[in-house]
Design an enzyme around this catalytic site. Structure first.
Site, PDB file in Angstrom:
ATOM      1  NE  ARG A 297      -4.037  -1.629   2.481  1.00  0.00           N
ATOM      2  CZ  ARG A 297      -4.237  -2.753   3.181  1.00  0.00           C
ATOM      3  NH1 ARG A 297      -3.297  -3.220   3.975  1.00  0.00           N
ATOM      4  NH2 ARG A 297      -5.393  -3.387   3.089  1.00  0.00           N
ATOM      5  NE  ARG A 333      -3.709  -0.321  -3.021  1.00  0.00           N
ATOM      6  CZ  ARG A 333      -4.509  -0.574  -1.995  1.00  0.00           C
ATOM      7  NH1 ARG A 333      -5.470  -1.459  -2.100  1.00  0.00           N
ATOM      8  NH2 ARG A 333      -4.332   0.049  -0.849  1.00  0.00           N
ATOM      9  CG  ASN A 455     -10.203  -4.959   3.262  1.00  0.00           C
ATOM     10  OD1 ASN A 455     -10.545  -6.049   3.705  1.00  0.00           O
ATOM     11  ND2 ASN A 455      -8.960  -4.516   3.344  1.00  0.00           N
ATOM     12  CG  ASP A 456     -12.428  -0.525  -0.756  1.00  0.00           C
ATOM     13  OD1 ASP A 456     -13.122   0.145   0.040  1.00  0.00           O
ATOM     14  OD2 ASP A 456     -11.229  -0.292  -0.972  1.00  0.00           O
ATOM     15  NE  ARG A 466     -11.904  -0.294   4.179  1.00  0.00           N
ATOM     16  CZ  ARG A 466     -10.893  -0.549   3.361  1.00  0.00           C
ATOM     17  NH1 ARG A 466     -11.082  -0.553   2.054  1.00  0.00           N
ATOM     18  NH2 ARG A 466      -9.708  -0.821   3.821  1.00  0.00           N
ATOM     19  CB  CYS A 503      -4.783  -8.534  -1.350  1.00  0.00           C
ATOM     20  SG  CYS A 503      -5.570  -7.192  -2.254  1.00  0.00           S
TER      21      CYS A 503
HETATM   22  C1  PEP Z   1      -9.354  -3.987  -0.183  1.00  0.00           C
HETATM   23  O1  PEP Z   1     -10.111  -3.052  -0.465  1.00  0.00           O
HETATM   24  O2  PEP Z   1      -9.752  -5.150   0.049  1.00  0.00           O
HETATM   25  C2  PEP Z   1      -7.901  -3.793  -0.077  1.00  0.00           C
HETATM   26  C3  PEP Z   1      -7.091  -4.796   0.101  1.00  0.00           C
HETATM   27  O3  PEP Z   1      -7.433  -2.527  -0.152  1.00  0.00           O
HETATM   28  P1  PEP Z   1      -7.503  -1.448   1.025  1.00  0.00           P
HETATM   29  O4  PEP Z   1      -7.854  -2.159   2.297  1.00  0.00           O
HETATM   30  O5  PEP Z   1      -6.157  -0.827   1.057  1.00  0.00           O
HETATM   31  O6  PEP Z   1      -8.570  -0.530   0.551  1.00  0.00           O
HETATM   32 MG    MG Z   2      -9.448  -1.185  -1.286  1.00  0.00          MG
END
Ligand code: PEP
Ligand code: MG
Length: 584
Positions: A297, A333, A455-456, A466, A503
């Site tokens: 990240r 990324r 996550n997103d 979130r 991820c």
């Molecule tokens: C996600 O969105 O799942 C991710 C891995 O990216 P981040 O948590 O950095 O938004």
């Molecule tokens: Mg994300």
């Protein structure tokens, strides 16, 4: 017994006595000076500033040894602030015009900035209030001739404060503190970053903690879950003593498996990679048995720096990753700034809904020059070893094509400058919005790889913020809609022979991992801490079993049903592999 909740930013479980730090800013009394003393006072302020600069440089050096380059940059951030005219010039002006002592002027002016930051609606600015206070403390201590770092022995104690500064956090860890708990602060504050880098269990944003806890109180800090128990009864203490013991044994056995292959019991290799924010975390990933980095990240480079990181700074960080991985997989990324990550910084008009706003790749398109700078740094680092470039928050094929075209433009620029990139790194994308998942067939024809960001993906599929505690119960990675999207993405990837990994945080959950493996995912990337448990889970199952679990899960109606089903199945297959805290 009182129970408080906060945000766990650095894991661990600790039983210890509280020591409450008075983290309020130091207010100095107003002292008026005779006119003929003002020049001396200004000189005293200059001398203190020079000394503070020296001490910050020393603190930076020591912190680099203790926490690695990136987290230590917090002190470079402070150095930058100390050299910022906007912050320091008003101090001189106040000494001169109001004829006051330097200590008073520093505490007043820095206090005003601290309050301004704390009151900001922008979470990025809010977290900077600690930094201003940290710097003010350093300057005032220097002016008063105090020595820094003189707190006593804190062995085994839990440091509680309103909001510890990064320096206080480091000092507390050096003095033997076992954990920290603060009422303010967020997951991206410098204090949280420092605690994580020091492996010091920490809960931030634990509201009411300074009102509830007094020095000497017995505490249980459960920084796995973000729970603080104040004055626990005998039964709870015994229960937690048992959890700590279990955790220790569990971690010992996990250490033992670090060197073993990440293979299912029928011999299928599963890539276990780490999600990192700082290059130095790679050593942790490798030590505990991960084989690469599935998500770097890069936006965290921005967090520890006051200004936009230069191409050289970025190149150094990326080159360090390549060097540490020594040929192992690395997925970088591109910037994912915005929304939950340092939102709205320096925006004149804040967005009303930043999660749906100009974030991630959209922001990169908006700031093409910065995007190109980052790509130049990544491409230059690609000469040193293998790496892949990944774009965040892609929602349409035009976006993906546009981003990829910019990579090629930058490669042309580099070639014209005599720095050709002979091998184009694989260019892939996060699948983290429903549109990308639904169009994965189309994307799979063009992208070199996919990484599913649950996550997103969960947030956008279920319309659940979130970061919002009030709807946390609705944030359900096992929701059938999410699983169907994942299945669709994996099928598209398989059709086109595009590597696909996952991820999001869920990839680090051993039970959810079975589901992902059953759906066809063969690479999981998670926070480094979760790798050993993942490996143990992977080694305890065969692919057919995982496929059966996934098939059955997809026939169930609701997220809780699916979660209970996979939990029961996992524990039935290999009870010892699926819980470090079996009494949860
Ligand atoms: C996600 O969105 O799942 C991710 C891995 O990216 P981040 O948590 O950095 O938004
Ligand atoms: Mg994300």
């Amino acid at each position: 017994m009182a129970t408080l909740h906060g945000i766990a930013v650095s894991k661990g479980v600790v039983i210890g006595r509280a020591i409450v730090f008075d983290a309020g800013s130091r207010r100095m009394p107003r002292r008026t000076l005779p006119a003929d003393r003002i020049d001396d006072e200004l000189a005293r302020f200059e001398a203190a500033s020079v000394e503070a600069v020296d001490s910050l440089k020393r603190a930076h050096e020591t912190a680099r040894e203790e926490m690695g380059d990136e987290a230590a940059r917090v002190f470079l951030f402070h150095l930058g602030m100390l050299q910022d005219k906007e912050l320091v010039a008003p101090v001189r002006k106040m000494i001169r015009n109001q004829q006051v002592s330097a200590e008073y002027a520093v505490s007043e002016i820095f206090g005003q900035w601290e309050r301004r930051f704390a009151a900001s609606s922008d979470s990025m600015f809010q977290t900077k209030a600690d930094d201003v206070r940290d710097l003010a403390d350093r300057l005032v201590s220097t002016l008063l001739g105090e020595t820094q770092g003189t707190i006593g022995d804190l062995t085994g104690m839990v440091v509680v404060g309103r909001d510890l500064t990064p320096s206080q956090t480091i000092e507390a860890a050096r003095a033997g503190a076992a954990a920290i708990v603060t009422s303010l602060g967020g997951p991206t504050s410098h204090t949280a970053i420092v605690a994580k880098a020091l492996h010091l269990p920490a809960i931030v944003g634990c509201s009411g903690v300074t009102r509830t806890v007094q020095s000497g109180d017995q505490l249980i800090v459960d920084a796995d879950k973000g729970t603080l128990l104040v004055d626990p009864d005998e039964e709870t203490l015994a229960e937690y003593a048992h959890i700590i013991e279990q955790r220790e044994t569990y971690h010992l056995t996990l250490d033992e498996i670090a060197g073993l292959e990440a293979q299912t019991s029928d011999g299928v290799s599963i890539g276990l990679h780490g999600n990192i924010e700082f290059p130095d975390e790679i050593s942790d990933v490798l030590r505990i048995g991960g084989s690469g980095v599935g998500l770097y990240r890069t936006e965290f480079l921005y967090l520890t720096s006051r200004t936009e990181p230069t191409e050289e700074e970025q190149y150094t960080a990326y080159a360090r990753c390549v060097e540490l991985l020594d040929g192992g997989p690395l997925t970088i990324r591109t910037l994912d700034l915005g929304a939950d990550k340092y939102t709205q910084s320096r925006e004149e008009i804040p967005e009303r809904n930043p999660f749906l706003g100009c974030r991630s790749i959209r922001l990169s398109f908006h700031r093409i020059a910065s995007f190109k700078t980052q790509l130049r740094a990544i491409l230059r680092a690609s000469r040193l070893g293998p790496l892949r470039i990944m774009f965040p928050l892609i929602t349409s094929i035009e976006e993906f094509r546009r981003a990829r075209l910019i990579v090629h433009d930058v490669m042309e620029d580099l070639a014209e400058e005599g720095q050709p990139i002979t091998q184009t790194p694989p260019i892939g994308m996060m699948i983290e919005v429903p549109s990308a998942a639904l169009l994965s067939e189309q994307f799979a024809r063009e992208a070199d790889f996919f990484s599913i960001g649950t996550n997103d993906l969960v947030q956008y599929t279920l319309a659940v913020d979130r970061t919002n505690e009030r709807v946390a119960h609705l944030y359900q990675p096992t929701h059938p809609a999410v699983l169907q999207l994942i299945r669709q993405v994996v099928a598209a990837a398989q059709n086109h022979k595009v590597p696909v990994s996952c991820c999001g945080e869920s990839a680090g959950d051993p039970e959810f991992a079975l589901l992902l493996i059953g759906l066809g995912v063969r690479t999981l990337s998670a926070t480094p801490d979760s790798i050993p448990a993942l490996k143990r889970a992977v080694r305890s199952v065969d692919i057919r079993t995982c496929e059966r679990i996934a098939d059955k899960a997809l026939t169930l109606d609701s997220a809780p049903e699916i979660a209970t089903f996979i939990r029961d199945r996992a524990r039935k297959i290999a009870p010892e592999a699926f819980d470090g805290r079996s009494d949860e």
